[in-house]
Motif scaffolding. Sequence first.
Motif, PDB file in Angstrom:
ATOM      1  N   ILE A 274     -63.791   0.953 -91.763  1.00 54.71           N
ATOM      2  CA  ILE A 274     -64.654   1.578 -90.926  1.00 54.71           C
ATOM      3  C   ILE A 274     -66.046   1.242 -91.577  1.00 54.71           C
ATOM      4  N   VAL A 275     -67.085   0.400 -90.852  1.00 56.24           N
ATOM      5  CA  VAL A 275     -68.198   0.171 -91.315  1.00 56.24           C
ATOM      6  C   VAL A 275     -69.259   0.383 -90.163  1.00 56.24           C
ATOM      7  N   ASP A 276     -70.297   0.690 -90.579  1.00 55.87           N
ATOM      8  CA  ASP A 276     -71.268   0.861 -89.482  1.00 55.87           C
ATOM      9  C   ASP A 276     -71.790  -0.479 -88.734  1.00 55.87           C
ATOM     10  N   SER A 277     -71.416  -1.718 -89.252  1.00 56.59           N
ATOM     11  CA  SER A 277     -71.587  -2.963 -88.410  1.00 56.59           C
ATOM     12  C   SER A 277     -70.748  -3.063 -87.312  1.00 56.59           C
ATOM     13  N   LEU A 278     -69.521  -2.158 -87.330  1.00 56.20           N
ATOM     14  CA  LEU A 278     -68.793  -2.273 -86.259  1.00 56.20           C
ATOM     15  C   LEU A 278     -68.791  -1.028 -85.429  1.00 56.20           C
ATOM     16  N   GLY A 279     -70.008  -0.303 -85.395  1.00 56.17           N
ATOM     17  CA  GLY A 279     -70.416   0.870 -84.709  1.00 56.17           C
ATOM     18  C   GLY A 279     -70.026   2.032 -85.364  1.00 56.17           C
ATOM     19  N   GLY A 280     -69.253   2.094 -86.289  1.00 55.84           N
ATOM     20  CA  GLY A 280     -68.645   3.356 -86.899  1.00 55.84           C
ATOM     21  C   GLY A 280     -67.861   4.109 -86.301  1.00 55.84           C
ATOM     22  N   ILE A 281     -67.135   5.298 -86.937  1.00 60.37           N
ATOM     23  CA  ILE A 281     -66.264   6.095 -86.275  1.00 60.37           C
ATOM     24  C   ILE A 281     -67.037   7.492 -86.662  1.00 60.37           C
ATOM     25  N   CYS A 282     -67.139   8.332 -85.419  1.00 59.61           N
ATOM     26  CA  CYS A 282     -67.636   9.725 -85.688  1.00 59.61           C
ATOM     27  C   CYS A 282     -66.490  10.565 -86.032  1.00 59.61           C
ATOM     28  N   PHE A 283     -66.033  10.436 -87.285  1.00 59.34           N
ATOM     29  CA  PHE A 283     -64.977  11.284 -87.827  1.00 59.34           C
ATOM     30  C   PHE A 283     -65.184  11.574 -89.289  1.00 59.34           C
ATOM     31  N   PRO A 284     -65.289  12.638 -89.889  1.00 57.54           N
ATOM     32  CA  PRO A 284     -65.669  12.958 -91.165  1.00 57.54           C
ATOM     33  C   PRO A 284     -64.789  12.203 -92.463  1.00 57.54           C
ATOM     34  N   HIS A 285     -65.374  11.428 -93.093  1.00 57.40           N
ATOM     35  CA  HIS A 285     -64.585  10.869 -94.229  1.00 57.40           C
ATOM     36  C   HIS A 285     -63.563   9.930 -93.910  1.00 57.40           C
ATOM     37  N   ALA A 286     -63.560   9.238 -92.704  1.00 49.67           N
ATOM     38  CA  ALA A 286     -62.649   8.343 -92.192  1.00 49.67           C
ATOM     39  C   ALA A 286     -63.062   7.005 -93.187  1.00 49.67           C
ATOM     40  N   LYS A 287     -62.036   6.393 -93.563  1.00 51.53           N
ATOM     41  CA  LYS A 287     -62.611   5.235 -94.255  1.00 51.53           C
ATOM     42  C   LYS A 287     -61.705   3.869 -93.774  1.00 51.53           C
ATOM     43  N   LEU A 288     -60.346   4.156 -93.129  1.00 54.05           N
ATOM     44  CA  LEU A 288     -59.542   3.085 -92.505  1.00 54.05           C
ATOM     45  C   LEU A 288     -59.189   3.638 -90.988  1.00 54.05           C
TER      46      LEU A 288
END
Length: 410
Positions: A274-288
Amino acid sequence: MPALSSSTVPAVLAKLAPLNTPDITDLRPYLATVPDPRSRHGRWYPLHCLLTICACAVISGARTIEEITEWGQRTPFHLLEAIGVRPHPLRRRRSPAACTIDRVLCRIDPHALDTAVCAYLADRHRAATETTPDGDKAAHQAIAVDGKALKGSARTDQAGRHLLSALTHHLPVTLAQTEVGAKTNETRHFLPLLQGLDLAGHVVTCDALHTVQGHLKRLVEDRKAHYVAVVKTNQPTLHAQISALPWDELPLAHTRSEKGHGRRESRSIKVLGIVDSLGGICFPHAKLALRIHRRRRQTGKKQTRETVFAVTSLDAHQATPAQLAALVRGHWAIENSSHHIRDVTFGEDASTVHAGGAPQAMVALRNLAIGALKVTGAVNIAKTTRAIRDLPERALPFFGISHEPDLSGT
C-alpha cells in the motif's frame, strides 16, 4: 498406579506425547484460584476438587451434568483420593451428586473460571511450543479472535449466551474468553478480551466484524502487535478502496490445493504493498493489501468461488505470501479446530444448560479438554475421548494428576 502396557493402550492414545505426570503442569493449583461461591456451612467437597472431576469427565466425553456425575460414580476410590476427595466418615470416598455439581456450576464466577483455565492452557501451550521446532514462526505467534453463540442456552424469556474468544493458531488453545451480549456487541469487547495477554510481536487475526480502525490502531501502537483483518462491506470506504486496487495486473503470489472429505479446494493469494501512488488505504498502519480467491468443488455439487480482501500491518519483509495465506487460513480453521469440535464431539449446540454461570462454565471445561488434548498431539478429538471414556485413570494424566493418593492433602 502402574502404567498400562503398550498392548492395552488404544492406538490413538499411543500416538500422543508421553503423559509423564511430573512433566505435565498440575491443573488443581489453577482451579484453586477460583473463588468458592458456597457458604462454609455444609461444604464437603473443595471447589478445586469438584472442578477437577468436571474436567476429567469432560475430557472423557461427558456432555451434560448427569454424565459428569456418572463419571464420578464409576471412578475408583484411589482415583477420587488422587483428585482430592476427602474420606467419608464411614471411611469411604464418594463422588459428588448431580445436584451438587449443578449448584456449583450455576453459582460459580464464570469469568474467574475462564481466567484460571486460560492461564493453565497458556502455560501448557507455551511448554509445548518450546519443545517443538520453530517451523513457521508467524503461525506459532498468531492469535485469532472469534465469537460463538450458545444456541441451547436461549429461552423464551432469555436471549442465548454469546462468547468471544482468543485462540492460538498453532496447537489451538483458548487464551482468553468473555461473554458478550450479542454478536453485534462483540466489537466493544475486542480490546478488553486481549488486555491480559502479552501480544508484543504476535499477529492477531480477526474477521470483518472486528476490522475497526480504532481497535487495530491501538493494537499496533499500544500492544506492539500486528494484525491481519478481513475487509467486507461493513467497512464500505475501505472495501471500495481495496477492491479498486489494480489486482488484475498482479501475478499470483502463492497457490495451494487440498483434497479430502469429498471435496477439492484451491486457494490463491495476491499481495500488494500500500503506497500513496496507488491512492493509499485509509486504515491505520496498513502495509499490505491481500486478495484471497478460493474455489471449492464438492462431490455432486457445483463449484463455488469466493474472493476475500484483507489488510495487514505486516510488511513484505516480515511475512511471505505463503505465510500471509496461512494466517488467513489459520483464522478460518478455528471454526473446525474449536467450534466444530465443541458442537459435534461435546454437543454444545444441543446443551440446554442455561442457568447462572453454568453455560459459560461448561464452555470453559470444553475448552480445557480440547486444549489439553491438542497440546499432547491429539488429532481426532472424538476418537481420543472415546478411548479414555470407560477408564477414568486415563483422564487424570492429561491434567498432571498422579494416580497415587495425594498425601499432602491438596
